[in-house]
Design a protein around this motif. Structure first.
Motif, PDB file in Angstrom:
ATOM      1  N   MET A  60       3.071  -7.236  -3.722  1.00 14.53           N
ATOM      2  CA  MET A  60       3.649  -8.415  -4.369  1.00 14.53           C
ATOM      3  C   MET A  60       5.092  -8.154  -4.751  1.00 14.53           C
ATOM      4  N   THR A 118       5.818  -4.316  -5.595  1.00 12.90           N
ATOM      5  CA  THR A 118       4.640  -3.476  -5.808  1.00 12.90           C
ATOM      6  C   THR A 118       4.113  -3.024  -4.460  1.00 12.90           C
ATOM      7  N   GLY A 145       1.281  -0.325  -2.820  1.00 11.58           N
ATOM      8  CA  GLY A 145       0.183   0.582  -3.129  1.00 11.58           C
ATOM      9  C   GLY A 145      -0.117   0.625  -4.627  1.00 11.58           C
ATOM     10  N   GLY A 146       0.035  -0.505  -5.278  1.00  9.91           N
ATOM     11  CA  GLY A 146      -0.280  -0.591  -6.696  1.00  9.91           C
ATOM     12  C   GLY A 146       0.818  -0.117  -7.624  1.00  9.91           C
ATOM     13  N   THR A 156       4.737  -0.279  -8.987  1.00  7.82           N
ATOM     14  CA  THR A 156       5.820  -1.258  -9.095  1.00  7.82           C
ATOM     15  C   THR A 156       7.159  -0.572  -9.370  1.00  7.82           C
ATOM     16  N   PRO A 163       6.167   6.780 -10.291  1.00  4.51           N
ATOM     17  CA  PRO A 163       4.793   6.271 -10.295  1.00  4.51           C
ATOM     18  C   PRO A 163       4.520   5.308 -11.447  1.00  4.51           C
ATOM     19  N   ILE A 193       5.502   1.853 -14.008  1.00  2.80           N
ATOM     20  CA  ILE A 193       5.862   0.443 -13.803  1.00  2.80           C
ATOM     21  C   ILE A 193       7.323   0.244 -14.189  1.00  2.80           C
ATOM     22  N   ALA A 206      -1.900  -5.082 -10.976  1.00  2.00           N
ATOM     23  CA  ALA A 206      -1.795  -4.495  -9.633  1.00  2.00           C
ATOM     24  C   ALA A 206      -2.292  -3.048  -9.643  1.00  2.00           C
ATOM     25  N   GLN A 263      -5.462  -1.722  -7.532  1.00  2.76           N
ATOM     26  CA  GLN A 263      -5.262  -0.593  -6.631  1.00  2.76           C
ATOM     27  C   GLN A 263      -6.245   0.539  -6.935  1.00  2.76           C
TER      28      GLN A 263
END
Lengths: 438, 168
Positions: free
Chosen positions: A250, A268, A270-271, A273, A292, A294, B112, B116
């Motif tokens: 996203m 984002t 692979g999870g 951001t 790793p 946010i 997210a 994940q």
């Protein structure tokens, strides 16, 4: 009598008013409190037969703009000893002094054929002279509120020495429906809640719109493809397109750079951001952070050289500043709690933010080095400040608690005074203030 | 409580979205939701989406501001893995959600992360990555509306929403 002419507002130390004026009619926006400055706005003079209604309406909007700042207090018409029936006639200062009107605004309106001309003069009643020269604005009749806001901006600027902010718009997310079934669409309105229009329908979730530096375009996040993606919309014709972005789960939190072409946003993958920048054409996509944690909610400094953003790399959400092309971020928030949604002030001196601490939310400001943090509001959920074009007022969303909770827009000045709800007609969140309109 | 009905409706709505939305699974989706969730099939049919939702368990919950999987969450995901491996016609979109105690964009990123974490776990247990996608709704789609921990704890979730028809 000069004593009462100075109205002061709290302001962070060191941020002195930009302009000095010789006239005594002056609100010093500095530390300290005060009595709002009393002013009178008699009904504007209708200079032709078509102007009567607007002459009254325009004076009302000018008065509402000024009184709405909390810096001015309107003297009601019932108190007037004399009226202004001719724009050119000499002012009877004694009549206005007698009711303690320190500022007097007179105006005249000519309307016809869809066109509108508005003149105004500002008088320093106790000095017995005009403050600045008379000004004239022309526009269309249906744009009468904008002309009224321009008059009020000119008055505000002459008395405070600061830029105005009344002739501006606010894009936001208009909300309907209950908490578990909320529908969202983009709305745009004048800063005072007038002239609301909707820019999208409610079919797709939309979030966090932002104006371009000239106010002609809006960046926002929409789920219209089913997944969060970034869109740019032309305000004039409501045409929109999805921005091409690097592959990812996203893309969201888009913001314009001061050049009106650069876009910074969160992507984002692979999870995870991180922050990116690219040209609005989609070319030149460049990763700005690689962690790793946010990284989101970016905001450019007004000169475009730096970006303030939030990251939870320390374990909780905190504010950081980094060079606009990436590089080592420097943490600026160190108080208790979590800090998010930083927004750089258009004056460059402050960062506004949302703070969460002990189960409460606050809107606050700090200097860009993190010093002099001050919390301006407190509630169950205050979020997402946006700056007025002059950097003196913030608007934000406040959501009430519980199953019937609703979101509304509020504004507060940077001294923490004059907290008030902005009328929107329905639920509203994610406000973003435009620049002053041309 | 009306929780079951609510989540059925939610799934139905999302199923419909998947159907009308060619991008979600590359245009290969078959509508599972349909009007009134009829497409979920009968909960007594162990190969139905309704059975997955009600008997296998379609969601896991998270601690405040966390995306790590508790032993309870892992047990649910183990069951999901078994079921998905026995029902290979289904694909799934894993939705990550957050409670309202957070700022909007941060919560999107947090959702997210949660989605994940579930996807990574399912893949690690043998579900094909090609059958899974993630999406985050942040705090935009709460299922419980009170403003205390009893509701927040159920909103901090990742839900495995089935779709069908991945070709090949």
């Amino acid at each position: 009598m000069l004593r009462a002419l100075t109205v002061a507002l709290a302001l962070l130390a060191g941020a002195a008013p930009a302009l000095a004026q010789n006239g005594p009619l002056r609100i010093e926006i500095t530390e300290g409190v005060i009595e709002p400055l009393p002013f009178a706005v008699p009904k504007f003079v209708a200079e032709n037969s078509g102007a009567g209604g607007l002459a009254t309406e325009i004076a009302r909007v000018v008065a509402a703009d000024l009184a709405g700042t909390g810096l001015f207090r309107e003297i009601p018409e019932q108190a007037f000893i004399s009226q202004i029936t001719s724009f050119g006639a000499p002012v009877q200062y004694a009549d206005w002094k007698a009711i303690n009107a320190q500022a007097l605004i007179s105006g005249a309106v000519t309307a016809g054929g869809g066109q509108l001309t508005v003149k105004f003069r500002l008088y320093d009643v106790f000095a017995g002279q005009e403050l600045g020269s008379g000004l004239q604005f022309q526009g269309t009749e249906d744009g009468w509120r904008r002309i009224a806001h321009k008059v009020a901006d000119a008055v505000y600027s002459r008395i405070t020495g600061e830029g105005g902010y009344f002739d501006s718009r606010v894009v936001h997310v208009a909300e309907t429906g209950g908490k578990a079934d909320r529908k969202k669409r983009l709305g745009i309105m004048d800063y005072d809640g007038a002239n609301v229009q909707y820019l999208t329908d409610s079919n797709a979730l939309v979030l966090a719109p932002r104006f371009s530096p000239t106010g002609d375009r809006i960046l926002y996040t929409s789920y219209e493809t089913g997944f969060p993606r970034i869109y740019v919309m032309d305000v004039a014709n409501v045409g929109k397109r999805e921005l091409p972005i690097p592959p990812g789960d996203m893309a969201f939190a888009p913001r314009f750079g001061p050049d009106g072409r650069t876009v910074i946003f969160s992507l984002t993958q692979g999870g995870n951001t991180d922050l990116w920048r690219m040209d609005i054409s989609g070319s030149g996509a460049q990763r700005l952070t690689n962690a790793p944690s946010i990284e989101t909610a970016p905001s450019f400094s007004p000169d475009g050289s730096q970006i303030v953003f939030e990251s939870d790399r320390s374990g909780t959400q905190q504010l950081y500043i980094m060079p606009a092309n990436g590089g080592e971020p420097k943490r600026i928030s160190f108080g208790q709690g979590r800090y998010g949604t930083p927004v750089w002030s258009p004056r460059g001196d402050l960062v506004a933010f949302t703070k969460q601490n002990n189960g409460r939310f606050h809107i606050g400001v700090m200097r860009t080095d993190g010093s002099e943090e001050r919390l301006l509001t407190a509630s169950f959920l205050d979020e997402g400040p946006t700056w007025a074009p002059n950097g003196r007022v913030l608007m934000f969303a406040r959501e009430t608690q519980g199953a019937s909770g609703e979101s509304s827009l509020y504004s507060v000045d940077i001294s923490g005074r004059n907290l008030k709800r902005v009328p929107t007609g329905g639920g509203a969140s994610d406000p973003a203030w435009s620049p002053l309109q041309p | 409580m009306n929780l079951l009905a609510k989540s059925l409706l939610l799934t139905a709505a999302l199923g419909l979205a998947a159907c009308t939305n060619p991008n979600r699974f590359g245009g290969n989706d078959v509508n599972l939701g349909g009007a009134n969730g009829a497409g979920l099939g009968s909960a007594s049919d162990p190969t139905s989406a309704a059975y997955f939702q009600q008997s296998v368990g379609d969601r896991v919950l998270f601690a405040v501001d966390q995306a790590s999987l508790s032993p309870e969450a892992q047990a649910v995901l183990d069951s999901q893995t078994n079921w998905l491996n026995s029902n290979g016609a289904y694909t799934a979109i894993i939705e990550g959600h957050a409670d309202e105690q957070g700022t909007r964009e941060y919560n999107l990123a947090l959702g997210a992360r949660r989605a994940q974490a579930v996807q990574d776990y399912l893949i690690s247990q043998g579900v094909s990555a090609a059958r899974l996608k993630t999406i985050s709704y942040g705090k935009e789609r709460p299922i419980e509306v009170c403003s205390d921990e009893s509701c927040y704890s159920r909103n901090r979730r990742a839900v495995t929403v089935l779709a069908a028809g991945l070709s090949g």
